[in-house]
Design an enzyme around this catalytic site. Structure first.
Site, mmCIF file in Angstrom:
data_model
loop_
_atom_site.group_PDB
_atom_site.id
_atom_site.type_symbol
_atom_site.label_atom_id
_atom_site.label_comp_id
_atom_site.label_asym_id
_atom_site.label_seq_id
_atom_site.Cartn_x
_atom_site.Cartn_y
_atom_site.Cartn_z
ATOM 1 N N ARG A 70 0.837 -1.213 0.000
ATOM 2 C CA ARG A 70 0.000 0.000 0.000
ATOM 3 C C ARG A 70 0.869 1.259 0.000
ATOM 4 N NH1 ARG A 70 -3.655 -0.261 4.973
ATOM 5 N NH2 ARG A 70 -4.111 1.856 4.316
ATOM 6 N N VAL A 103 -3.936 7.576 6.176
ATOM 7 C CA VAL A 103 -2.544 7.387 6.623
ATOM 8 C C VAL A 103 -1.574 7.665 5.471
ATOM 9 C CG1 VAL A 103 -3.175 5.675 8.383
ATOM 10 C CG2 VAL A 103 -2.654 4.882 6.072
ATOM 11 N N HIS A 119 -5.317 8.342 12.472
ATOM 12 C CA HIS A 119 -5.006 6.915 12.312
ATOM 13 C C HIS A 119 -3.513 6.681 12.062
ATOM 14 C CE1 HIS A 119 -9.357 5.396 11.225
ATOM 15 N NE2 HIS A 119 -9.232 5.818 12.475
ATOM 16 N N SER A 189 -17.204 6.697 5.020
ATOM 17 C CA SER A 189 -18.435 5.900 5.072
ATOM 18 C C SER A 189 -19.079 5.988 6.451
ATOM 19 C CB SER A 189 -18.114 4.434 4.774
ATOM 20 O OG SER A 189 -17.274 3.916 5.797
ATOM 21 N N PRO A 214 -19.975 10.954 -2.737
ATOM 22 C CA PRO A 214 -20.851 10.611 -3.864
ATOM 23 C C PRO A 214 -22.075 9.830 -3.399
ATOM 24 C CG PRO A 214 -18.608 9.773 -4.215
ATOM 25 C CD PRO A 214 -18.649 10.324 -2.827
ATOM 26 N N GLU A 215 -21.986 9.217 -2.211
ATOM 27 C CA GLU A 215 -23.097 8.378 -1.729
ATOM 28 C C GLU A 215 -23.610 8.832 -0.373
ATOM 29 O OE1 GLU A 215 -22.582 4.323 -2.288
ATOM 30 O OE2 GLU A 215 -21.777 4.710 -4.294
HETATM 31 P P1 OAD Z 1 -14.323 3.768 3.651
HETATM 32 O O1 OAD Z 1 -13.556 3.001 2.648
HETATM 33 O O2 OAD Z 1 -15.119 3.041 4.666
HETATM 34 O O3 OAD Z 1 -15.338 4.728 2.891
HETATM 35 C C1 OAD Z 1 -14.951 5.479 1.778
HETATM 36 C C2 OAD Z 1 -16.021 6.493 1.491
HETATM 37 O O4 OAD Z 1 -15.546 7.339 0.449
HETATM 38 C C3 OAD Z 1 -17.358 5.927 1.010
HETATM 39 O O5 OAD Z 1 -18.409 6.529 1.763
HETATM 40 C C4 OAD Z 1 -17.432 6.357 -0.462
HETATM 41 O O6 OAD Z 1 -18.766 6.616 -0.879
HETATM 42 C C5 OAD Z 1 -16.592 7.613 -0.449
HETATM 43 N N1 OAD Z 1 -15.981 7.980 -1.731
HETATM 44 C C6 OAD Z 1 -15.596 7.166 -2.757
HETATM 45 N N2 OAD Z 1 -15.031 7.881 -3.741
HETATM 46 C C7 OAD Z 1 -15.043 9.184 -3.348
HETATM 47 C C8 OAD Z 1 -14.593 10.411 -3.917
HETATM 48 N N3 OAD Z 1 -13.988 10.444 -5.109
HETATM 49 N N4 OAD Z 1 -14.775 11.559 -3.207
HETATM 50 C C9 OAD Z 1 -15.369 11.533 -1.999
HETATM 51 N N5 OAD Z 1 -15.805 10.411 -1.400
HETATM 52 C C10 OAD Z 1 -15.650 9.236 -2.062
HETATM 53 O O7 OAD Z 1 -13.303 4.787 4.299
HETATM 54 P P2 OAD Z 1 -13.300 5.495 5.732
HETATM 55 O O8 OAD Z 1 -14.663 5.927 6.132
HETATM 56 O O9 OAD Z 1 -12.226 6.503 5.674
HETATM 57 O O10 OAD Z 1 -9.236 1.697 9.252
HETATM 58 O O11 OAD Z 1 -12.867 4.283 6.647
HETATM 59 C C11 OAD Z 1 -12.136 4.513 7.743
HETATM 60 C C12 OAD Z 1 -11.284 3.362 8.151
HETATM 61 O O12 OAD Z 1 -11.804 2.103 7.724
HETATM 62 C C13 OAD Z 1 -9.895 3.353 7.598
HETATM 63 O O13 OAD Z 1 -9.078 4.279 8.209
HETATM 64 C C14 OAD Z 1 -9.475 1.921 7.849
HETATM 65 C C15 OAD Z 1 -10.724 1.250 7.352
HETATM 66 O O14 OAD Z 1 -10.993 -0.009 7.841
HETATM 67 C C16 OAD Z 1 -8.288 0.824 9.636
HETATM 68 O O15 OAD Z 1 -7.551 0.228 8.873
HETATM 69 C C17 OAD Z 1 -8.179 0.643 11.116
#
Ligand code: OAD
Length: 243
Positions: A70, A103, A119, A189, A214-215
């Site tokens: 990554r 990160v 994080h 999300s 977007p969602e």
């Molecule tokens: P997620 O992967 O859960 O969610 C990503 C979000 O980004 C979703 O709601 C999508 O709809 C949105 N999205 C996708 N493309 C986009 C774009 N171009 N512009 C804006 N939004 C977009 O990510 P996080 O909520 O950040 O933790 O999840 C947090 C944590 O879950 C991470 O830090 C990680 C993961 O498990 C650990 O590893 C402990």
């Protein structure tokens, strides 16, 4: 102009204390995969095998290899226009704080300095024994698992599932959010609850909450301004309209 963006511009013109909370979606347009969703990392990998203290204890080399894979994606990526707008926001508003779950280090590379990487950072390691932190630099790490100079195992300096957040970072975030008047949540999300909790605290203290994604997410219904679009596209549009 989208009526939600007009509403946001109006709020931003009055705002003094502004916070932005970003999640994985923020970096999507830089080519970094998110965790959830159709092409998210958790579709192909199991978090409990790669992102927990137990997984690291069981197979540190596997965990390191996944993080190194990554990290190489992240090192090749560049901040996009949305990252640059958030860096410009830091200078524009009298008080500003960016709290990121990411990160990948794209926000500091875009120029943000008032930021909390809640994080941790994929570009940093921490010794499991003496707790020394060190930057990993740009070379590919070939000898994994990585070891500290003291001889003990080092680990990625990130927060894993089942681990606590750094309490200093959490209280600094809450301090700022206590007097924020405008708080954005971009590309999250909401499945990891702490950032949503931070946003909810800000709202309880009177901040206007902006959901940029977007969602629709579960927490979207608590937000005052909802903008459906990508981070790069919407932040650029917002910034042009604000000037
Ligand atoms: P997620 O992967 O859960 O969610 C990503 C979000 O980004 C979703 O709601 C999508 O709809 C949105 N999205 C996708 N493309 C986009 C774009 N171009 N512009 C804006 N939004 C977009 O990510 P996080 O909520 O950040 O933790 O999840 C947090 C944590 O879950 C991470 O830090 C990680 C993961 O498990 C650990 O590893 C402990």
């Amino acid at each position: 102009m989208n009526s939600q963006i007009s509403k946001l511009v109006e709020a931003a013109q009055k705002a003094r204390n502004v916070a932005v909370i970003t999640g994985a979606g923020m970096s999507r347009e830089s080519g970094i995969p998110t965790f959830r969703g159709p092409d998210g990392l958790w579709k192909n990998f199991r978090p409990e095998e790669l992102a927990t203290p137990e997984a690291f204890q069981k197979d540190p080399a596997l965990v390191w290899e996944w993080y190194e894979w990554r990290r190489q994606i992240v090192l090749k990526a560049e901040p996009h226009e949305g990252h640059r707008v958030i860096a410009a926001m830091e200078k524009f508003f009298p008080e500003f704080l960016l709290i990121t779950q990411n990160v990948d280090g794209l926000h500091p590379r875009a120029g943000n300095r008032k930021l909390i990487e809640i994080h941790g950072s994929i570009n940093r390691a921490r010794c499991t024994k003496c707790a020394t932190r060190f930057e990993l630099g740009s070379r590919v790490l070939s000898e994994l698992p990585l070891r500290c100079d003291c001889g003990a195992l080092a680990r990625p300096d990130v927060v894993w599932f089942g681990e606590s957040y750094d309490s200093n970072l959490l209280s600094a975030s809450l301090d700022f959010l206590g007097s924020a008047d405008l708080v954005w949540v971009v590309g999250s999300s909401g499945m990891v609850s702490v950032p949503v909790y931070l946003a909810a605290q800000a709202r309880e203290n009177g901040a206007l909450l902006v959901d940029l994604n977007p969602e629709e997410a579960e927490f979207s219904r608590y937000c005052d301004i909802k903008i459906r679009g990508t981070a790069g596209q919407v932040l650029s549009e917002f910034w042009k309209a604000l000037q």
